[in-house]
Scaffold this motif. Sequence first.
Motif, PDB file in Angstrom:
ATOM      1  N   THR A  11      78.515 -97.301 -64.070  1.00  0.00           N
ATOM      2  CA  THR A  11      78.220 -97.368 -65.612  1.00  0.00           C
ATOM      3  C   THR A  11      77.697 -98.806 -65.815  1.00  0.00           C
ATOM      4  O   THR A  11      78.482 -99.893 -65.280  1.00  0.00           O
ATOM      5  N   ASN A  12      76.694 -99.004 -66.557  1.00  0.00           N
ATOM      6  CA  ASN A  12      76.172-100.084 -66.790  1.00  0.00           C
ATOM      7  C   ASN A  12      76.014-101.078 -65.434  1.00  0.00           C
ATOM      8  O   ASN A  12      75.362-100.619 -64.762  1.00  0.00           O
ATOM      9  N   ASP A  13      76.529-102.144 -65.533  1.00  0.00           N
ATOM     10  CA  ASP A  13      76.534-102.953 -64.114  1.00  0.00           C
ATOM     11  C   ASP A  13      77.558-102.763 -63.212  1.00  0.00           C
ATOM     12  O   ASP A  13      77.465-103.279 -62.194  1.00  0.00           O
ATOM     13  N   GLU A 119      75.362 -91.060 -64.748  1.00  0.00           N
ATOM     14  CA  GLU A 119      76.366 -92.268 -64.107  1.00  0.00           C
ATOM     15  C   GLU A 119      76.419 -91.998 -62.849  1.00  0.00           C
ATOM     16  O   GLU A 119      77.017 -92.666 -62.133  1.00  0.00           O
TER      17      GLU A 119
END
Length: 249
Positions: A11-13, A119
Amino acid sequence: MMTNGILNRRTNDLSYPENFYMKPMHIKELNRVVELQKYVYNNLPDKNVLFMDSYEEMFDDMKSGAKIIGVFNEANNLIAYRYISFPGLDSKSLAYDIDLPKSQMAKVVHLETTVVHPEYRGNALQSITLQYAAEEVETLGYRHLLCTVSPQNMFSLYNIMKNGLKIKALKRKYSSSENPDGLWRFILHKDMAIESYNKPISSYMSGLENFDEQKGLIDRGYIGFNIFRENRLLNYAKFGDVSYQGIPA
Ligand SMILES: CC(C)(COP(=O)(O)OP(=O)(O)OC[C@H]1O[C@@H](n2cnc3c(N)ncnc32)[C@H](O)[C@@H]1OP(=O)(O)O)[C@@H](O)C(=O)NCCC(=O)NCCS
């Protein structure tokens, strides 16, 4: 057969491990499949790579034997699925597109849609669900895996070919009111009874985008054998005159 394990969620970084498990889905769970498909589709930069299946189509298909293998995370959310169907003699069978002998049509499995939640990409779930499905159907007596892949869908094409499916046709499919001419698709096939191939009598490299050249090669009996992802090249190979070794018409 492996039906559970650990994967990496991104998720994101952030990236962290999560347990997952696979199981065939019940027709009552179809709304979850449609929901995930919609989410994945809405997040796709190029919508042409995924031809959406409607609830009704999948419902009717499941009634006549199609299966959906679901992949769930530890919170029991559906994070990926693979949909397979058994076309038999139906006119939609991809067997017609590759001139598979009639005697084999009852042994055909269609690898329909696979989607993986963004994800959870990068865990080879497309391959893992393909191998799970292939093992299942082989024990049931099926022999031929067939699917379509968009030439624009490098991730999917690479994964499908890595699992031994070969390009047997390139044509427009799925015409609709928005796309009356249809969408370009490779048609790929794996005969699960073939353990290995002989040395090709001829082999040729073609650019992934070079449709005319590839169609010409296919017409001359070549099959798309390998893909080189980095330079977007396909290796076409020819194995003599018999395209379907030993199968009676
Ligand atoms: C095609 C698809 C199922 C592959 O998912 P997957 O099994 O998780 O892919 P892989 O594990 O082989 O991914 C290999 C690498 O490509 C990346 N990748 C995979 N699909 C990607 C995508 N659509 N966009 C960007 N990167 C992607 C992964 O993050 C991974 O990168 P890494 O090596 O840096 O970790 C998935 O991209 C998807 O759901 N696409 C939309 C639906 C679709 O096109 N389905 C196929 C036709 S029915």
